[in-house]
Design a protein around this motif. Structure first.
Motif, PDB file in Angstrom:
ATOM      1  N   ASP A   4      24.133   7.495 -42.320  1.00 59.67           N
ATOM      2  CA  ASP A   4      23.427   8.198 -41.245  1.00 59.67           C
ATOM      3  C   ASP A   4      22.229   9.010 -41.750  1.00 59.67           C
ATOM      4  OD1 ASP A   4      25.055   7.120 -39.369  1.00 59.67           O
ATOM      5  OD2 ASP A   4      26.154   8.949 -38.884  1.00 59.67           O
ATOM      6  N   ALA A   5      21.831   8.802 -42.991  1.00 62.02           N
ATOM      7  CA  ALA A   5      20.631   9.494 -43.489  1.00 62.02           C
ATOM      8  C   ALA A   5      19.383   8.958 -42.798  1.00 62.02           C
ATOM      9  CB  ALA A   5      20.511   9.320 -44.997  1.00 62.02           C
ATOM     10  N   CYS A   6      19.450   7.701 -42.322  1.00 64.83           N
ATOM     11  CA  CYS A   6      18.326   7.111 -41.598  1.00 64.83           C
ATOM     12  C   CYS A   6      18.878   6.075 -40.634  1.00 64.83           C
ATOM     13  CB  CYS A   6      17.340   6.478 -42.582  1.00 64.83           C
ATOM     14  SG  CYS A   6      15.837   5.914 -41.776  1.00 64.83           S
ATOM     15  N   TYR A   7      18.920   6.437 -39.358  1.00 60.90           N
ATOM     16  CA  TYR A   7      19.564   5.579 -38.358  1.00 60.90           C
ATOM     17  C   TYR A   7      18.785   4.285 -38.090  1.00 60.90           C
ATOM     18  CZ  TYR A   7      22.328   9.582 -36.519  1.00 60.90           C
ATOM     19  OH  TYR A   7      23.193  10.617 -36.337  1.00 60.90           O
ATOM     20  N   LEU A   8      17.466   4.456 -37.862  1.00 64.18           N
ATOM     21  CA  LEU A   8      16.650   3.373 -37.292  1.00 64.18           C
ATOM     22  C   LEU A   8      15.392   3.161 -38.126  1.00 64.18           C
ATOM     23  CD1 LEU A   8      16.609   4.729 -33.599  1.00 64.18           C
ATOM     24  CD2 LEU A   8      18.253   3.097 -34.533  1.00 64.18           C
ATOM     25  N   ARG A   9      14.814   1.946 -38.006  1.00 64.26           N
ATOM     26  CA  ARG A   9      13.529   1.694 -38.645  1.00 64.26           C
ATOM     27  C   ARG A   9      12.485   2.703 -38.145  1.00 64.26           C
ATOM     28  NH1 ARG A   9      11.843  -3.221 -40.776  1.00 64.26           N
ATOM     29  NH2 ARG A   9      13.457  -4.352 -39.648  1.00 64.26           N
TER      30      ARG A   9
ATOM     31  N   VAL B 254      12.349  -1.365 -52.677  1.00 62.44           N
ATOM     32  CA  VAL B 254      13.770  -1.222 -52.366  1.00 62.44           C
ATOM     33  C   VAL B 254      13.989  -1.549 -50.882  1.00 62.44           C
ATOM     34  CG1 VAL B 254      15.687   0.432 -52.239  1.00 62.44           C
ATOM     35  CG2 VAL B 254      14.043   0.552 -54.137  1.00 62.44           C
ATOM     36  N   THR B 255      15.032  -2.311 -50.589  1.00 61.39           N
ATOM     37  CA  THR B 255      15.363  -2.643 -49.199  1.00 61.39           C
ATOM     38  C   THR B 255      16.170  -1.503 -48.587  1.00 61.39           C
ATOM     39  OG1 THR B 255      15.413  -4.990 -49.720  1.00 61.39           O
ATOM     40  CG2 THR B 255      16.520  -4.304 -47.681  1.00 61.39           C
ATOM     41  N   ILE B 256      15.664  -0.966 -47.488  1.00 64.98           N
ATOM     42  CA  ILE B 256      16.341   0.137 -46.802  1.00 64.98           C
ATOM     43  C   ILE B 256      17.257  -0.437 -45.728  1.00 64.98           C
ATOM     44  CG2 ILE B 256      16.017   2.234 -45.423  1.00 64.98           C
ATOM     45  CD1 ILE B 256      14.891   2.454 -48.292  1.00 64.98           C
ATOM     46  N   MET B 257      18.543  -0.151 -45.823  1.00 63.23           N
ATOM     47  CA  MET B 257      19.509  -0.618 -44.824  1.00 63.23           C
ATOM     48  C   MET B 257      19.755   0.508 -43.822  1.00 63.23           C
ATOM     49  SD  MET B 257      20.062  -3.732 -45.797  1.00 63.23           S
ATOM     50  CE  MET B 257      21.433  -4.160 -44.728  1.00 63.23           C
ATOM     51  N   TYR B 258      19.059   0.406 -42.682  1.00 55.96           N
ATOM     52  CA  TYR B 258      19.153   1.442 -41.644  1.00 55.96           C
ATOM     53  C   TYR B 258      20.578   1.492 -41.097  1.00 55.96           C
ATOM     54  CZ  TYR B 258      14.153   0.790 -42.114  1.00 55.96           C
ATOM     55  OH  TYR B 258      12.894   0.669 -42.641  1.00 55.96           O
ATOM     56  N   GLY B 259      21.052   2.715 -40.877  1.00 50.82           N
ATOM     57  CA  GLY B 259      22.467   2.908 -40.600  1.00 50.82           C
ATOM     58  C   GLY B 259      22.955   2.409 -39.259  1.00 50.82           C
TER      59      GLY B 259
ATOM     60  N   ASP C 107      20.641   0.744 -36.673  1.00 50.90           N
ATOM     61  CA  ASP C 107      19.536   0.127 -35.919  1.00 50.90           C
ATOM     62  C   ASP C 107      19.972  -1.217 -35.314  1.00 50.90           C
ATOM     63  OD1 ASP C 107      17.168  -1.339 -35.201  1.00 50.90           O
ATOM     64  OD2 ASP C 107      16.012   0.068 -36.437  1.00 50.90           O
ATOM     65  N   PRO C 108      20.085  -1.301 -33.972  1.00 51.97           N
ATOM     66  CA  PRO C 108      20.594  -2.537 -33.368  1.00 51.97           C
ATOM     67  C   PRO C 108      19.677  -3.732 -33.602  1.00 51.97           C
ATOM     68  CG  PRO C 108      19.853  -0.984 -31.665  1.00 51.97           C
ATOM     69  CD  PRO C 108      19.789  -0.262 -32.975  1.00 51.97           C
ATOM     70  N   ASP C 109      18.359  -3.528 -33.561  1.00 52.99           N
ATOM     71  CA  ASP C 109      17.443  -4.659 -33.766  1.00 52.99           C
ATOM     72  C   ASP C 109      17.492  -5.122 -35.231  1.00 52.99           C
ATOM     73  OD1 ASP C 109      16.618  -4.494 -31.115  1.00 52.99           O
ATOM     74  OD2 ASP C 109      15.150  -2.935 -31.610  1.00 52.99           O
ATOM     75  N   PHE C 110      17.449  -4.148 -36.127  1.00 51.03           N
ATOM     76  CA  PHE C 110      17.522  -4.470 -37.550  1.00 51.03           C
ATOM     77  C   PHE C 110      18.797  -5.250 -37.872  1.00 51.03           C
ATOM     78  CE2 PHE C 110      19.133  -3.133 -41.763  1.00 51.03           C
ATOM     79  CZ  PHE C 110      18.153  -3.703 -42.565  1.00 51.03           C
ATOM     80  N   TRP C 111      19.910  -4.801 -37.320  1.00 47.62           N
ATOM     81  CA  TRP C 111      21.195  -5.410 -37.685  1.00 47.62           C
ATOM     82  C   TRP C 111      21.374  -6.813 -37.138  1.00 47.62           C
ATOM     83  CZ3 TRP C 111      24.776  -4.703 -41.336  1.00 47.62           C
ATOM     84  CH2 TRP C 111      24.619  -3.564 -42.131  1.00 47.62           C
ATOM     85  N   THR C 112      20.609  -7.186 -36.107  1.00 47.93           N
ATOM     86  CA  THR C 112      20.689  -8.590 -35.671  1.00 47.93           C
ATOM     87  C   THR C 112      20.045  -9.510 -36.708  1.00 47.93           C
ATOM     88  OG1 THR C 112      18.635  -8.436 -34.419  1.00 47.93           O
ATOM     89  CG2 THR C 112      20.672  -7.999 -33.202  1.00 47.93           C
ATOM     90  N   THR C 113      19.250  -8.945 -37.618  1.00 52.86           N
ATOM     91  CA  THR C 113      18.589  -9.751 -38.649  1.00 52.86           C
ATOM     92  C   THR C 113      19.352  -9.756 -39.970  1.00 52.86           C
ATOM     93  OG1 THR C 113      17.254  -7.985 -39.642  1.00 52.86           O
ATOM     94  CG2 THR C 113      16.372  -9.030 -37.662  1.00 52.86           C
ATOM     95  N   VAL C 114      20.371  -8.928 -40.078  1.00 50.84           N
ATOM     96  CA  VAL C 114      21.106  -8.799 -41.352  1.00 50.84           C
ATOM     97  C   VAL C 114      22.147  -9.927 -41.460  1.00 50.84           C
ATOM     98  CG1 VAL C 114      22.704  -7.348 -42.675  1.00 50.84           C
ATOM     99  CG2 VAL C 114      20.809  -6.297 -41.420  1.00 50.84           C
ATOM    100  N   PRO C 115      22.100 -10.714 -42.533  1.00 51.16           N
ATOM    101  CA  PRO C 115      23.124 -11.736 -42.704  1.00 51.16           C
ATOM    102  C   PRO C 115      24.497 -11.109 -42.897  1.00 51.16           C
ATOM    103  CG  PRO C 115      21.635 -11.669 -44.612  1.00 51.16           C
ATOM    104  CD  PRO C 115      21.126 -10.676 -43.645  1.00 51.16           C
ATOM    105  N   GLN C 116      25.450 -11.552 -42.105  1.00 54.61           N
ATOM    106  CA  GLN C 116      26.782 -10.970 -42.152  1.00 54.61           C
ATOM    107  C   GLN C 116      27.638 -11.706 -43.183  1.00 54.61           C
ATOM    108  OE1 GLN C 116      28.509  -8.860 -39.194  1.00 54.61           O
ATOM    109  NE2 GLN C 116      26.456  -7.982 -39.271  1.00 54.61           N
ATOM    110  N   ALA C 117      28.551 -10.966 -43.807  1.00 52.11           N
ATOM    111  CA  ALA C 117      29.509 -11.585 -44.720  1.00 52.11           C
ATOM    112  C   ALA C 117      30.246 -12.709 -43.953  1.00 52.11           C
ATOM    113  CB  ALA C 117      30.518 -10.538 -45.191  1.00 52.11           C
ATOM    114  N   PRO C 118      30.560 -13.807 -44.600  1.00 51.85           N
ATOM    115  CA  PRO C 118      30.558 -14.028 -46.052  1.00 51.85           C
ATOM    116  C   PRO C 118      29.201 -14.396 -46.671  1.00 51.85           C
ATOM    117  CG  PRO C 118      31.470 -15.944 -44.961  1.00 51.85           C
ATOM    118  CD  PRO C 118      31.202 -14.938 -43.890  1.00 51.85           C
ATOM    119  N   VAL C 119      28.150 -14.438 -45.853  1.00 51.75           N
ATOM    120  CA  VAL C 119      26.833 -14.682 -46.457  1.00 51.75           C
ATOM    121  C   VAL C 119      26.463 -13.468 -47.298  1.00 51.75           C
ATOM    122  CG1 VAL C 119      24.394 -15.136 -46.011  1.00 51.75           C
ATOM    123  CG2 VAL C 119      26.133 -16.123 -44.512  1.00 51.75           C
TER     124      VAL C 119
END
Ligand SMILES: [Zn+2]
Length: 253
Positions: free
Chosen positions: A193-198, A231-236, A238-250
Motif C-alpha cells: 500500500d505504499a503506492c496504490y495506483l499508477r 525497476v518495475t513498480i508493482m502498484y498495490g 491498481d485495477p487497470d494495471f493488474w489486468t496486465t499482470v501475468p498471473q501465476a503459474p506464469v
C-alpha cells in the motif's frame, strides 16, 4: 536455480475512490494481490490477502465499521491456500511470509501458512497492537501463532541482495515494500500500500486515508527514482494495471 517471482490476485474489494485518491468521489473495485518468490534458500510470500472467514460472511468477520466501506468479491478458490494449491504449491511448504503491513487485506491469509516465519517491521507490529480493529487491524489476522521475525528498516532476507524489505513508512507507521531481483525479469518493487495506483505515482496523488503524508511523498519520490533506473513498480491496488499482470503459474520474472 535463480530467484523466481509470481504474482496473483486473491479476490477484489470495492471501496470509496477517496481511499485511494484524496478528494475523489464514487467507488473503485481493486484487486487484492499476493506474490510468491522462490529462492534457492526458501519459498516466500509477500502479503496473503483476506481471511478465509470473509468468504462466507465478511461483515461478521471484519465488523460492521469496515464492512460499511468494503464490499467483498471473494469466492472459494481465491483464498491464499487455494490459489497456491491451484498452481501446485503446498501452503505448508511456505517458509517465510512477509507482510507489507497488518491491514486485514494484506495479512488475512497468514493463518493458512502454518509453517512460515512471519517477517514484519517491528514498528508495524507495535502499531497493530496499539490500535482498534475498526482501523483495519484484526488481531485474528495477524496473531496466528507462527514465529514472528520483527525487523527494523531495510532487511536483506537471504543475505544476497535478491529479496530485500524496504521500509516505506507513510501508509501506516511501519509499512514495508519488497524489492525482488530476478535473473530473467530484472528488478521489481512490490509496493503493497505504499503506492496504490499508477496515477498515485505519476501525479503524486496521496490517498485520503494515510498515517503520514510527508513520509508517503518521500516514498513516492524514491519509487520514481527507482523506476527511472528501470525497476518495475508493482502498484498495490491498481485495477487497470493488474489486468496486465501475468498471473501465476506464469512467471513475472
Ligand atoms: Zn493498508
Amino acid at each position: 536455480m535463480s530467484v523466481q517471482l509470481h504474482a496473483f490476485t486473491c479476490g477484489w474489494l470495492t471501496i470509496p475512490r477517496a481511499f485511494m485518491l484524496d478528494g475523489e468521489d464514487g467507488l473503485i473495485k481493486v484487486p487484492v494481490p499476493s506474490y510468491l518468490i522462490t529462492h534457492p534458500k526458501g519459498r516466500v510470500l509477500f502479503d496473503t490477502g483476506l481471511h478465509a472467514e470473509t468468504l462466507e460472511d465478511p461483515a461478521a468477520y471484519v465488523g460492521e465499521m469496515l464492512a460499511r466501506y468494503h464490499t467483498f468479491d471473494f469466492t472459494p478458490g481465491q483464498e491464499i491456500a487455494a490459489r497456491l494449491a491451484a498452481f501446485g504449491v503446498d501452503p505448508a511448504g511456505i517458509d517465510i511470509v512477509i507482510n507489507s503491513h497488518l491491514h486485514f487485506d494484506h495479512c488475512g491469509g497468514n493463518a493458512q501458512l502454518p509453517n512460515a516465519d512471519v517477517l514484519i517491521q517491528r514498528r508495524e507490529l507495535e502499531h497493530a497492537r496499539a490500535v482498534e480493529s475498526t482501523r483495519g487491524y484484526l488481531v485474528s489476522d495477524w496473531d496466528t501463532g507462527q514465529r514472528v521475525r520483527a525487523v527494523e528498516g531495510e532487511h536483506d532476507v537471504f543475505g544476497d541482495g535478491t529479496v530485500v524489505c524496504l521500509p516505506t513508512y507513510g501508509h501506516t507507521p511501519g509499512h514495508q515494500s519488497l524489492r525482488v531481483r530476478t535473473e530473467t525479469g530484472g528488478e521489481f518493487v512490490l509496493c503493497g500500500d505504499a503506492c496504490y495506483l499508477r496515477d498515485s505515482l505519476e501525479k503524486l496523488r496521496l490517498p485520503g486515508v494515510i498515517a503520514d503524508k510527508e513520509a508517503a511523498l518521500a516514498v513516492f519520490r524514491r519509487l520514481r527514482e527507482m523506476q527511472s533506473r528501470g525497476v518495475t513498480i508493482m502498484y498495490g491496488h491498481d485495477p487497470d494495471f493488474w489486468t496486465t499482470v501475468p498471473q501465476a503459474p506464469v512467471r513475472l520474472g
